[in-house]
Design an enzyme around this catalytic site. Sequence first.
Site, PDB file in Angstrom:
ATOM      1  N   SER A 198    -129.360  16.342  19.372  1.00  0.00           N
ATOM      2  CA  SER A 198    -130.258  16.527  19.647  1.00  0.00           C
ATOM      3  C   SER A 198    -131.203  17.030  18.031  1.00  0.00           C
ATOM      4  CB  SER A 198    -130.752  17.620  20.559  1.00  0.00           C
ATOM      5  OG  SER A 198    -131.690  17.119  21.832  1.00  0.00           O
ATOM      6  N   LYS A 252    -131.525  10.946  28.327  1.00  0.00           N
ATOM      7  CA  LYS A 252    -131.348  12.335  28.254  1.00  0.00           C
ATOM      8  C   LYS A 252    -130.709  13.046  29.023  1.00  0.00           C
ATOM      9  CE  LYS A 252    -132.281  15.595  24.899  1.00  0.00           C
ATOM     10  NZ  LYS A 252    -131.338  15.696  23.559  1.00  0.00           N
TER      11      LYS A 252
END
Length: 587
Positions: free
Chosen positions: A386, A194
């Site tokens: 996402s 991430k």
Amino acid sequence: MDFVKHIFATIIGVLVTFVIIFVVFLVFIGALVQQSTSQSAAIVPDNSVLYMSLDHEIVEKTESNPFGDLNIPGYGASKSIGLNDILKRIQAAKEDDNIKGIYLNPSTINVGFASLKEIRDALVDFKTSKKFIVAYSEMYSQKAYYLASVADKIYVNPEGAIDFRGLSSSVVFMKDALDKLGVEMQVVKVGTYKSAVEPFLLNEMSSANREQVTSYLNSIYASFLTDIAEGRKISTDSLDRIADAFLVRNAEDAVKYKFVDAKLYKDELLDEIKDRLKVEKDKDISAVSLLTYSPKEKENSSKNKIAVLYAYGNIVDGEGTTGDIGGDKLSRQLRKLRKDDDIKAVVLRVNSPGGSALASDIIWREVELTRKVKPVMVSMGDYAASGGYYIAAAADSIFAEKGTLTGSIGVFGMIPNFKGLLNDKLGIHIDEVSTGKFSNLMSDMDRPMTAEERSIVQLEVDRIYNTFMKRVADGRKISVQRVDSIGQGRVWTGNQALELGLVDKIGNVQRAVQAAAYKAKLADYAIVELPEKEDPFSSILSTSKEKIKTWLFAEELGDYQKYIYDIRNALQHTGMQARIPYTIEIY
């Protein structure tokens, strides 16, 4: 007293004059819009060519732009067209007897590889009509050449060039700049990959991030080479070798390595097209621009309808604006479609890097409820990552292009600490009174978080990540452990996501529509695209201050505007986010 009356009357007079001028301005703009709209539908004479340059802004869906045809001195025109209309117009040209071929004149194309693939596939389909496609340019960018490789013949100006060096992806890092400003970005995240927060914490890619970028870039490059190889009958190994050694730089190189069929000046190219159209040399070619080509759409009176609902941009809380996915707004649209008996199936077209975790979950809930009533398919554009993947996870089936960037299943929280900037550099101090130990958590910007506060935020990030994984696991019928293993914030291409089970098919929005029709058992149906376009007058009134500023300064900022917007957007996205690592630029 008379003086006061005089002043008051003057103020009223100024206000009335301003209102009158404003109304006249709106009427004037409205007249221009109406005139441009009435002239926009180009009449196509027999024996015409469709002209495509694609050097204008390409958006996911054509939006009402009352200023699009206005050429203001110093700023130029702000023409744009939606991918949806590009595809429809190529299909219409295929069936239009008055159009005999396409003159492709690409140079720089500002669109992602997934959208570019959809346009290229539409051109491949156009060729089945036995009509010609001729490509010509003074300078082909790599994306332009990828598109041109579908043409029957490719030409280049004798002094022109082709950019063919392989793909690269870059990220702007801001750690040193923030350090100099005295700003600390406090980050809490879940996911090894991430990497949305890396630009604030590092000056270069982490090893994990470099691994994932290398992986998806190579995946996109493989598809890029495969399509060009098929179009030009050159092996992928040869193309890779040519790119790696940068052997094609000018027109002479392009001819030598069979990247183009010949070097031509513009007049010679026009003679070539005239020969194809059987037009005399002293006559003009009849051409219609893709921007103004307005074929009459086939009417379908079927009561059975499939809704194609476009969701593009950052996912934000509330209503959002044009170019954003507002959680409340999109959820309301889904509820309306769910309750409409004429709508037999829904195709959700997602082109989003993600955004608010809360808004994503609100939208997910409506997708889940709608799927229980009628088929829901997802078609992914350039990005569906996402939060963009979050809202897609509940669909019956997910379609992606090979170059779609998806996955990035992870969550992060970002809380800025301006202590160094405010206290040390500006001499500004903040004092406050609180009723509880954590009253000022995430609101006090002139101090770092305590260990206990960071632990609380981490627990919330972990909780949201677990919810995210559960949504994906339920939607994809796999275990949470499996989701975690392919999640961790990692970005995948559509090809890779297919192998991992994150998507069901490689295909465009039309394939998703066909799948929706099959699942709904529809032999005859009409397609409805949503949200509907605003009328020009409403579009003028709703044009935001941000949009006007962007429009006015885009030409001055040029290529640098994307970096400024990246920094501004990143600083605005505080709180819990489910977002792709960053804006990914591939050259």
